[in-house]
Design a protein around this motif. Structure first.
Motif, PDB file in Angstrom:
ATOM      1  N   LEU A   1      15.495  33.140 -15.474  1.00  0.00           N
ATOM      2  CA  LEU A   1      16.600  32.438 -16.131  1.00  0.00           C
ATOM      3  C   LEU A   1      17.203  31.364 -15.216  1.00  0.00           C
ATOM      4  O   LEU A   1      17.870  30.443 -15.694  1.00  0.00           O
ATOM      5  CB  LEU A   1      17.690  33.448 -16.532  1.00  0.00           C
ATOM      6  N   ILE A   2      17.008  31.509 -13.918  1.00  0.00           N
ATOM      7  CA  ILE A   2      17.465  30.525 -12.927  1.00  0.00           C
ATOM      8  C   ILE A   2      16.231  30.132 -12.116  1.00  0.00           C
ATOM      9  O   ILE A   2      15.599  31.013 -11.519  1.00  0.00           O
ATOM     10  CB  ILE A   2      18.528  31.150 -11.967  1.00  0.00           C
ATOM     11  N   PRO A   3      15.874  28.847 -12.085  1.00  0.00           N
ATOM     12  CA  PRO A   3      14.695  28.467 -11.297  1.00  0.00           C
ATOM     13  C   PRO A   3      14.907  28.764  -9.814  1.00  0.00           C
ATOM     14  O   PRO A   3      15.994  28.547  -9.281  1.00  0.00           O
ATOM     15  CB  PRO A   3      14.574  26.949 -11.528  1.00  0.00           C
ATOM     16  N   GLY A   4      13.855  29.275  -9.183  1.00  0.00           N
ATOM     17  CA  GLY A   4      13.947  29.553  -7.750  1.00  0.00           C
ATOM     18  C   GLY A   4      13.327  30.887  -7.420  1.00  0.00           C
ATOM     19  O   GLY A   4      12.824  31.593  -8.308  1.00  0.00           O
ATOM     20  N   ARG A   5      13.350  31.235  -6.127  1.00  0.00           N
ATOM     21  CA  ARG A   5      12.681  32.451  -5.699  1.00  0.00           C
ATOM     22  C   ARG A   5      13.554  33.235  -4.720  1.00  0.00           C
ATOM     23  O   ARG A   5      14.556  32.737  -4.222  1.00  0.00           O
ATOM     24  CB  ARG A   5      11.321  32.142  -5.101  1.00  0.00           C
ATOM     25  N   VAL A   6      13.109  34.462  -4.462  1.00  0.00           N
ATOM     26  CA  VAL A   6      13.832  35.380  -3.588  1.00  0.00           C
ATOM     27  C   VAL A   6      12.944  35.662  -2.374  1.00  0.00           C
ATOM     28  O   VAL A   6      11.769  35.990  -2.530  1.00  0.00           O
ATOM     29  CB  VAL A   6      14.173  36.686  -4.342  1.00  0.00           C
ATOM     30  N   GLN A   7      13.529  35.490  -1.168  1.00  0.00           N
ATOM     31  CA  GLN A   7      12.742  35.652   0.054  1.00  0.00           C
ATOM     32  C   GLN A   7      13.476  36.553   1.041  1.00  0.00           C
ATOM     33  O   GLN A   7      14.703  36.700   0.965  1.00  0.00           O
ATOM     34  CB  GLN A   7      12.523  34.280   0.713  1.00  0.00           C
ATOM     35  N   ALA A   8      12.726  37.110   1.974  1.00  0.00           N
ATOM     36  CA  ALA A   8      13.312  38.015   2.972  1.00  0.00           C
ATOM     37  C   ALA A   8      14.317  37.266   3.860  1.00  0.00           C
ATOM     38  O   ALA A   8      14.128  36.092   4.175  1.00  0.00           O
ATOM     39  CB  ALA A   8      12.210  38.626   3.836  1.00  0.00           C
TER      40      ALA A   8
ATOM     41  N   LEU B   1      20.808  43.146  -6.799  1.00  0.00           N
ATOM     42  CA  LEU B   1      19.447  43.029  -7.316  1.00  0.00           C
ATOM     43  C   LEU B   1      19.468  42.406  -8.713  1.00  0.00           C
ATOM     44  O   LEU B   1      18.553  41.662  -9.084  1.00  0.00           O
ATOM     45  CB  LEU B   1      18.781  44.408  -7.355  1.00  0.00           C
ATOM     46  N   GLY B   2      20.508  42.698  -9.481  1.00  0.00           N
ATOM     47  CA  GLY B   2      20.647  42.116 -10.821  1.00  0.00           C
ATOM     48  C   GLY B   2      20.746  40.592 -10.779  1.00  0.00           C
ATOM     49  O   GLY B   2      20.295  39.905 -11.691  1.00  0.00           O
ATOM     50  N   MET B   3      21.340  40.049  -9.721  1.00  0.00           N
ATOM     51  CA  MET B   3      21.339  38.591  -9.537  1.00  0.00           C
ATOM     52  C   MET B   3      19.944  38.099  -9.153  1.00  0.00           C
ATOM     53  O   MET B   3      19.451  37.117  -9.689  1.00  0.00           O
ATOM     54  CB  MET B   3      22.326  38.172  -8.448  1.00  0.00           C
ATOM     55  N   GLN B   4      19.315  38.804  -8.215  1.00  0.00           N
ATOM     56  CA  GLN B   4      17.997  38.341  -7.750  1.00  0.00           C
ATOM     57  C   GLN B   4      16.992  38.311  -8.902  1.00  0.00           C
ATOM     58  O   GLN B   4      16.151  37.413  -8.977  1.00  0.00           O
ATOM     59  CB  GLN B   4      17.483  39.246  -6.625  1.00  0.00           C
ATOM     60  N   MET B   5      17.110  39.273  -9.813  1.00  0.00           N
ATOM     61  CA  MET B   5      16.156  39.335 -10.928  1.00  0.00           C
ATOM     62  C   MET B   5      16.356  38.186 -11.917  1.00  0.00           C
ATOM     63  O   MET B   5      15.490  37.945 -12.753  1.00  0.00           O
ATOM     64  CB  MET B   5      16.242  40.698 -11.633  1.00  0.00           C
ATOM     65  N   LEU B   6      17.487  37.466 -11.835  1.00  0.00           N
ATOM     66  CA  LEU B   6      17.682  36.294 -12.691  1.00  0.00           C
ATOM     67  C   LEU B   6      16.703  35.180 -12.328  1.00  0.00           C
ATOM     68  O   LEU B   6      16.407  34.308 -13.148  1.00  0.00           O
ATOM     69  CB  LEU B   6      19.118  35.745 -12.550  1.00  0.00           C
TER      70      LEU B   6
ATOM     71  N   GLY C   1      18.556  42.853   1.741  1.00  0.00           N
ATOM     72  CA  GLY C   1      17.526  42.504   2.714  1.00  0.00           C
ATOM     73  C   GLY C   1      16.795  41.227   2.338  1.00  0.00           C
ATOM     74  O   GLY C   1      16.069  40.660   3.155  1.00  0.00           O
ATOM     75  N   TYR C   2      16.972  40.796   1.083  1.00  0.00           N
ATOM     76  CA  TYR C   2      16.340  39.575   0.576  1.00  0.00           C
ATOM     77  C   TYR C   2      17.444  38.672   0.038  1.00  0.00           C
ATOM     78  O   TYR C   2      18.529  39.143  -0.311  1.00  0.00           O
ATOM     79  CB  TYR C   2      15.340  39.902  -0.543  1.00  0.00           C
ATOM     80  N   SER C   3      17.152  37.373  -0.032  1.00  0.00           N
ATOM     81  CA  SER C   3      18.177  36.478  -0.561  1.00  0.00           C
ATOM     82  C   SER C   3      17.553  35.431  -1.470  1.00  0.00           C
ATOM     83  O   SER C   3      16.363  35.085  -1.334  1.00  0.00           O
ATOM     84  CB  SER C   3      18.973  35.829   0.564  1.00  0.00           C
ATOM     85  N   ALA C   4      18.358  34.933  -2.394  1.00  0.00           N
ATOM     86  CA  ALA C   4      17.892  33.998  -3.419  1.00  0.00           C
ATOM     87  C   ALA C   4      17.881  32.570  -2.882  1.00  0.00           C
ATOM     88  O   ALA C   4      18.722  32.189  -2.073  1.00  0.00           O
ATOM     89  CB  ALA C   4      18.798  34.087  -4.647  1.00  0.00           C
ATOM     90  N   HIS C   5      16.908  31.814  -3.357  1.00  0.00           N
ATOM     91  CA  HIS C   5      16.824  30.387  -3.040  1.00  0.00           C
ATOM     92  C   HIS C   5      16.702  29.631  -4.356  1.00  0.00           C
ATOM     93  O   HIS C   5      15.588  29.338  -4.795  1.00  0.00           O
ATOM     94  CB  HIS C   5      15.616  30.115  -2.127  1.00  0.00           C
TER      95      HIS C   5
END
Lengths: 216, 267
Positions: free
Chosen positions: A105-112, A82-87, A161-165
């Motif tokens: 801090l990193i452009p992009g979003r987190v999706q299911a 989760l600490g990565m996803q919150m970036l 359950g979610y992943s970064a894009h």
């Protein structure tokens, strides 16, 4: 002794992260307040649970702006799970229906993670287990990156359950396939590194990454 | 990825996680047969460290008498484990509240397994999932066949280590629990537990066809072929106890056999 500051906002497997850092020779400091964060040489942002809840925890502790400012100053920052996803900028994992903002801090979003694999078969979510890493962002291998100890195919422990894009191709450091989907396994930009997997729970290959961060 | 068929739904066969299950009573590793007749085997941490060094994927500590006495003795063992074992650890036994779950997580567990208290008060599942994330909330289900000879008669959920029946249908309970926030199902066959004569494969087929979250197959693994059967039934993981504790198999040997049977494992 090398000192690593672990951000303690009540939503993480703090002890496991701490033990892995200590195993790698770090002196661990915990930071719950902006004052405790100030002066940190290196930051770890651990995290388990839901995105909105994690961001609410950081906000309640007054840590959002200090983390952003330190990361932008070049203080090495490692986000885990989760600490990565919150970036990233925002996540679909939210109670309100509207995307929840992250640290940005990193452009992009987190999706299911899709509940079907690429062949259309039912896929258990969350994705729990050991998955092999592949280089991403146009890289052929991990040389010259914070993952220089990783051989493509080395396996790490994931639970999400979610992943970064990430929006920029080069910010994606590694992917790990699940059900045929190439899920983002790590992001990297300058002094900011994030791992979707748990290096502190990934046996020797994980400890090698923790060691590399401690030795930075 | 190969495909298997379970309950009419085409399911992907996942790479199987091999979990060492360590039943703990006081400060000893114990192993029972169908949860009865516990035998002391030694210091659980010694076993955990050995399996970690052999390449086990995950550990599962269960305090076998906790729910009888309303307490859990695992904190010391978890603290020792977290110092030198760097793989995921699930802990369970007697978890009655979000505070109990928090105590185990603080001691070094990554996930908590809940059975009896969740049956008594299903809202506990949601409370733990909200507080620590659903990935922390493992629902432990002890399933017993209604008719030992006929899996079509279904399974009933038991609690208190297979002693107390609840009247709950296992499939209904699993579906309800995942809607409440369970992130993983630890599915133990009471009929097969500790017998080492094979696993209740129809149980895993039936539950995996209905479950959206990963299922850990437990109870009765007597050889690698049993674990392979659980993987083909749709299980994401298999918990192994006696087979390892009594030295009838090693972690590396099991993984080698599984790979030869075409079941993917971490190497």
């Amino acid at each position: 002794m090398r000192t690593v500051t672990v951000i303690n906002y009540g939503r993480s497997n703090l002890l496991s992260v701490r033990r892995a850092l200590e195993h790698c020779g770090a002196a661990v400091r915990l930071a719950q307040t902006p004052a405790e964060l100030a002066g940190a040489e290196k930051l770890v942002l651990p995290g388990v649970g839901a995105f909105a809840d994690g961001m609410a925890g950081l906000e309640a502790a007054g840590l959002v702006e200090p983390i952003r400012a330190m990361a932008r100053r070049g203080v090495p920052l490692l986000g885990i799970c989760l600490g990565m996803q919150m970036l990233l900028e925002e996540s679909d994992e939210s109670d309100t229906g509207a995307p929840c903002p992250g640290l940005g801090l990193i452009p992009g979003r987190v999706q299911a993670i899709p509940a079907r694999d690429t062949a259309g078969a039912k896929l258990p979510v969350p994705n729990i287990g050991w998955r092999p890493l592949a280089p991403a962002g146009g890289r052929a291998d991990f040389s010259g990156t914070p993952f220089s100890s990783v051989q493509p195919g080395d396996e790490f422990y994931f639970v999400h359950g979610y992943s970064a894009h990430p929006a920029r191709l080069q910010d994606a450091l590694a992917t790990a396939a699940y059900g045929g989907h190439n899920l983002c396994a790590a992001v990297w930009h300058g002094s900011i590194l994030g791992t979707q997997f748990h290096p502190e729970k990934s046996a020797a290959p994980g400890l090698a990454l923790v060691q590399a961060f401690v030795d930075l | 990825m190969r495909l298997g068929r379970a309950g009419g739904e085409v399911k992907a066969v996942q790479k199987i996680r091999l979990i060492a299950r360590l039943d703990v009573k006081d400060h000893n590793l114990v192993k029972g047969i169908q949860y009865e007749g516990l035998r002391k085997l030694g210091d659980p941490h010694d076993f955990a460290l050995r399996y970690y060094e052999q390449g086990i994927d995950e550990l599962l500590y269960l305090d076998t008498v906790a729910s009888l006495y309303g307490r859990n003795n695992l904190s010391d063992i978890l603290a020792r484990t977290s110092a030198d074992v760097f793989i995921p650890v699930t802990a369970g036994g007697g978890v009655r509240s979000a505070a109990d779950a928090e105590a185990l997580l603080r001691a070094g567990a990554d996930k908590v397994a809940v059975n009896t208290a969740a049956i008594a008060r299903p809202a506990l599942i949601t409370e733990i999932a909200r507080a620590f994330g659903s990935q922390c909330m493992v629902l432990s289900v002890q399933a017993k066949r209604r008719d030992a000879q006929n899996p079509a008669a279904g399974w009933e959920a038991y609690c208190d280590n297979g002693r107390e029946h609840t009247g709950l249908d296992v499939l209904d309970w699993v579906c309800r629990a995942q809607a409440l926030g369970a992130g993983e199902i630890l599915l133990t066959s009471v009929d097969c537990e500790g017998v080492g004569k094979g696993m209740d494969i129809p149980l895993y087929e039936a539950v995996c066809a209905r479950a959206d979250v990963p299922v850990i197959a437990a109870g009765g693994a007597g050889c690698a072929a049993d674990v392979a059967g659980a993987a083909r039934a749709g299980a994401s993981a298999a918990a192994v106890g006696s087979l390892l504790h009594y030295g009838r198999a090693t972690v590396a040997g099991l993984k080698e056999e599984l790979a030869q049977m075409g079941v993917e494992v971490r190497r």
